[in-house]
Design an enzyme around this catalytic site. Structure first.
Site, PDB file in Angstrom:
ATOM      1  N   ASP A  85      48.203 -12.275  36.249  1.00 58.85           N
ATOM      2  CA  ASP A  85      48.601 -12.440  37.512  1.00 58.85           C
ATOM      3  C   ASP A  85      50.083 -12.886  37.941  1.00 58.85           C
ATOM      4  OD1 ASP A  85      48.188 -15.040  36.512  1.00 58.85           O
ATOM      5  OD2 ASP A  85      46.284 -15.596  37.600  1.00 58.85           O
TER       6      ASP A  85
ATOM      7  N   ASP B  30      52.465 -16.859  38.620  1.00 58.10           N
ATOM      8  CA  ASP B  30      52.506 -17.755  38.960  1.00 58.10           C
ATOM      9  C   ASP B  30      54.269 -18.021  39.405  1.00 58.10           C
ATOM     10  OD1 ASP B  30      49.707 -18.352  38.884  1.00 58.10           O
ATOM     11  OD2 ASP B  30      49.580 -19.155  36.427  1.00 58.10           O
TER      12      ASP B  30
ATOM     13  N   ASP C 273      51.656 -26.180  28.676  1.00 55.22           N
ATOM     14  CA  ASP C 273      50.401 -26.188  27.603  1.00 55.22           C
ATOM     15  C   ASP C 273      51.278 -26.110  25.963  1.00 55.22           C
ATOM     16  OD1 ASP C 273      50.564 -23.896  28.479  1.00 55.22           O
ATOM     17  OD2 ASP C 273      48.169 -23.790  28.663  1.00 55.22           O
TER      18      ASP C 273
END
Length: 195
Positions: free
Chosen positions: A35, A37, A117
């Site tokens: 996907d 983002d 992260d």
């Protein structure tokens, strides 16, 4: 097309907007992204006003899902800053032990990069200018096939222990080596997953 439409619409409304994270990483690695983002300086309420079919979700991290049909949506997040920049205590909360319970402290593009992260997930692509922004040395880590946490591993795992599982999953999925400091922190921090 959907992600490009979201970026273009936000820019037309005067906001910054970038494709971010795994979609950028996977494109560079020539993998098929799961996907896409978007990260922006627009706040959730401002994002929602830009689209006819948008829904603000989440308490811990407020995000906006911009829908194109029942199954297809693009997740849009506001740039985040460090908790020390919180104007209201309710915007940034941690549980006993340091796990982030609420993370709605908004910031700049660069601040957002350092809140992500892993270095390879802190890549921002501006499709209008065709430019990648890499504040955390993610591209050199991609080339070296190294998975590295941004910041001090024990602190970052304490904030969100699920990062331990993400590290193992990404390393396995992409065939990357986990950087030594990150790898050494995993056994000691595993018990935090019980939280």
């Amino acid at each position: 097309r959907a992600v490009l439409s979201v970026v273009e619409t936000l820019k037309q409304h005067g906001f910054q907007a970038y494709i971010v994270g795994g979609g950028v990483r996977d494109q560079i690695l020539k993998l098929n992204p799961k996907d896409f983002d978007v990260a922006t300086d627009a706040h959730p309420e401002e994002i929602k006003k830009c689209f006819s079919r948008a829904l603000i979700i989440g308490k811990r991290f407020r995000l906006v899902h911009v829908y194109f049909n029942r199954r297809e949506y693009i997740e849009v997040a506001t740039f985040r800053a460090d908790h020390q920049h919180a104007q209201h205590k309710s915007d940034a909360q941690t549980k006993k032990g340091g796990i982030i319970a609420r993370d709605n402290v908004y910031g700049t593009l660069e601040e957002d990069a350092f809140r992500r992260d892993f270095t390879v997930n802190a890549l921002y692509y501006d499709p209008v200018r065709g430019k990648i922004f890499d504040y955390c040395e993610g591209i050199p880590d991609l080339k070296a096939k190294v998975l590295r946490l941004i910041g001090k591993p024990h602190v970052r795992f304490k904030e969100d222990p699920v990062r331990i599982l993400r590290a193992l999953r990404f390393a396995n999925k992409m065939g990357f080596t986990i950087e030594e400091k990150t790898l050494r922190a995993i056994p000691a921090d595993l018990p935090m997953l019980a939280e």
